[in-house]
Design an enzyme around this catalytic site. Structure first.
Site, PDB file in Angstrom:
ATOM      1  N   TYR A  15       1.096  -1.664  -0.106  1.00  0.00           N
ATOM      2  CA  TYR A  15       0.311   0.010   0.274  1.00  0.00           C
ATOM      3  C   TYR A  15       0.964   1.443  -0.378  1.00  0.00           C
ATOM      4  O   TYR A  15       1.799   0.885   0.765  1.00  0.00           O
ATOM      5  CB  TYR A  15      -0.935   0.123   1.574  1.00  0.00           C
ATOM      6  N   TYR A  72      -2.969   5.552   8.914  1.00  0.00           N
ATOM      7  CA  TYR A  72      -3.019   3.601   8.618  1.00  0.00           C
ATOM      8  C   TYR A  72      -1.333   3.290   9.288  1.00  0.00           C
ATOM      9  O   TYR A  72      -0.248   4.429   9.042  1.00  0.00           O
ATOM     10  CB  TYR A  72      -2.297   4.170   7.527  1.00  0.00           C
TER      11      TYR A  72
END
Ligand code: NAI
Length: 289
Positions: A174, A184
């Protein structure tokens, strides 16, 4: 000869692992799965009850089949390092002598299928993912890296020797590895950075040692079970829709197709690469409006 594939990280029909399985099944591969032990019961009972039948449908009308489903926990490499409270846990103990560590699964796959051609790592776990890095504990950080990055290293160590030359491996990463993605957390961005760096080094080492190719796909946002646990996936999907060069929601199938390409001889010169399958969002430098 149909290719033999092993996919780690499927527990339902919503994630990237399932979509990769489907694309490989469409291409005629024989597919086995490693399913995380705590998720195995629900996966198998849902499968038996027909909950996945609609998404098992292939273009020729038949239903995708799995040759075998193995219990697996990719944070353990060998039985010796499994802590007592885990090995005595009812779900883990159910695996019996066959075991669930990465080396157990590789041994069992070789026993059942001989050499394989395709290895897929579609798993991640970070217990503190919702915490900012500034508040992440050492334990949480190391667990994120262990489950989400070292697990790929461990799999290549143990599956490399049971793979045919010309075979290939792919994982999922990602954008948070290289650009700031607020939210995140928990060391997951660090784990993805490690995964991408390791992809290059593993491509070299497994290329020289086993003639394997090793790549990773940097995928756009998908509302999978893992992503929902992070909490802001709907916002990420909206953000991508608003800002990416291609204005559409990413379908898991698109990642499945890219993986099938990378895992096929069509990609015979592609290795060590991080391939973006994200509607181009990674290429933007500034939000357009
Ligand atoms: P998912 O929930 O379908 O897949 C994650 C899988 O990892 C689950 O099946 C879970 O059971 C398994 N797992 C967790 N810990 C494990 C362990 N210790 N051993 C074995 N299996 C374990 O969700 P998704 O999103 O499809 O995730 C697949 C990969 O895609 C992950 O690497 C994730 O980071 C990556 N990814 C996801 C994005 C998204 O927006 N959903 C975006 C970019 C990458």
């Amino acid at each position: 000869r149909g290719k033999k594939a092993f996919i780690a990280g499927i527990a339902d029909d919503q994630g990237f692992g399932w979509a990769i399985a489907k694309a490989l099944a469409e291409a005629g591969a024989e597919i086995s799965l490693g399913v995380w032990v705590p998720a195995l019961n629900i996966f198998e009972s849902s499968y038996r009850r027909g909950k996945f039948d609609a998404s098992r449908k292939l273009s020729n009308g038949s239903l995708m089949e799995f040759a075998k489903v193995y219990p697996m926990d990719a944070v353990y490499d060998t039985p010796e390092e499994v802590p007592e409270d885990v090995s005595s846990n009812k779900r883990y103990a159910a695996a019996g002598d066959l075991g669930f560590t990465v080396s157990d699964v590789a041994r069992n796959v070789e026993k059942d299928f001989g050499k394989i051609d395709v290895l897929v790592h579609s798993l991640a776990n970070g217990p503190e993912v919702t915490k900012p890095l500034l508040e992440t504990s050492r334990k949480g950080y190391l667990m994120a890296v262990s489950a989400s990055a070292y697990s790929y290293v461990s799999m290549l160590q143990r599956f490399g020797p049971i793979m045919n030359p010309g075979g290939a491996a792919v994982s999922l990463t990602y954008l948070a590895s290289e650009k700031i993605i607020p939210g995140y957390g928990g060391g997951m961005s660090s784990a993805k950075a490690a995964l991408e760096s390791d992809t290059r080094v593993l491509a070299y080492e497994a290329g020289r040692k086993y003639q394997l190719r090793v790549n990773t796909i940097s995928a756009g946002p998908l509302g999978s079970r893992a992503a929902k646990a992070i909490g802001f996936i709907d916002d990420m999907i909206k953000y991508s829709y608003a800002n990416a060069p291609i204005q559409k929601e990413l379908e898991a199938r698109e990642v499945g197709n890219a993986a099938a390409f990378l895992l096929s001889p069509m990609a015979s010169a592609v290795t060590g690469a991080t391939i973006y399958v994200d509607n181009g969002l990674n290429a933007m430098g500034l939000a357009p409006d």
